[in-house]
Scaffold this active site. Sequence first.
Site, short mmCIF file in Angstrom:
data_model
loop_
_atom_site.label_atom_id
_atom_site.label_comp_id
_atom_site.label_asym_id
_atom_site.label_seq_id
_atom_site.Cartn_x
_atom_site.Cartn_y
_atom_site.Cartn_z
N SER A 174 0.81 -1.22 0.00
CA SER A 174 0.00 0.00 0.00
C SER A 174 0.85 1.27 0.00
O SER A 174 0.45 2.27 -0.60
CB SER A 174 -0.94 -0.01 1.21
OG SER A 174 -1.78 -1.13 1.19
N HIS A 220 0.74 4.31 4.55
CA HIS A 220 0.02 5.03 3.50
C HIS A 220 0.47 6.48 3.40
O HIS A 220 0.77 6.98 2.31
CB HIS A 220 -1.48 4.99 3.79
CG HIS A 220 -2.10 3.65 3.57
ND1 HIS A 220 -3.46 3.43 3.51
CD2 HIS A 220 -1.53 2.42 3.40
CE1 HIS A 220 -3.71 2.16 3.31
NE2 HIS A 220 -2.55 1.52 3.24
#
Length: 269
Positions: A174, A220
């Site tokens: 991610s 993230h």
Amino acid sequence: MNDAPVGFHCPDCVAEARRTTRQARTPLGGVRPGTYGLVSKTLIAINAAVWALILATGGNGSVWVDRLSIRPKGACVVGNRGYDVSSSLCSTQHGTWLPGVSDGAWWQPLTSTFTHVEPLHIGFNMLALWILGPQLELVLGRARFLALYLLSGLVGSAAVYWLSPEYTPTLGASGAIFGLMAALLVVARKARADVSQLMVWIGINAALTFFASGISWQGHVGGFVGGLVLAGILAYAPRERRTTWQVAGFAGVAVLVALAFALRTAGLG
């Protein structure tokens, strides 16, 4: 002589022509890729191979999950309890040693970005890579795209290393995917393209990051910031000696990432 559509060509003449002919370049200075999405497909294949290895060796209980995920500090697990002891003492307590970066598992910041367990996790990440990757490859070129992907993932890992609980493992691509989102945003803004749909997608993923459970906001956010910086280097490097500026910029980011890991390791030691 080599056969040609018209007559014959000498091998030396063909080689010289290839050497002196300028290669087609992307808008940001990379060599235009000949095969669409080759690097993206290769990255997807690597992620799929690691996932298959984990599934074949026990899924969540696979030893590879603990070896490949990023864990800031190693831990000894005896039964259901964890202990803050060294790996050598762990064996005397008949425990299982879970390695961490600060204890010498230097590979985890990179390998964690290729590691998944849950089908939805790898599915969403690889779908995003399938959508975003080839577009950026066309604009950046293979080498620049690969450097952007890997370094964005490492920036995300550095954020995890600093901001996550010491003994908590983190895994997934991610961080690198968020880096690609940020890069596409920068490139589109540079080209003065409409980014409204992209902003909606980024907004949805940001909401999931902070409001859904079990998601590493550290990875993230770190990957997204890394992607912004790296794409800015690529997009806004001076046209004169552009490659030199881009390489220097990426090298500078890599040095800062290495320094961040070194300082955090010293703090955990």
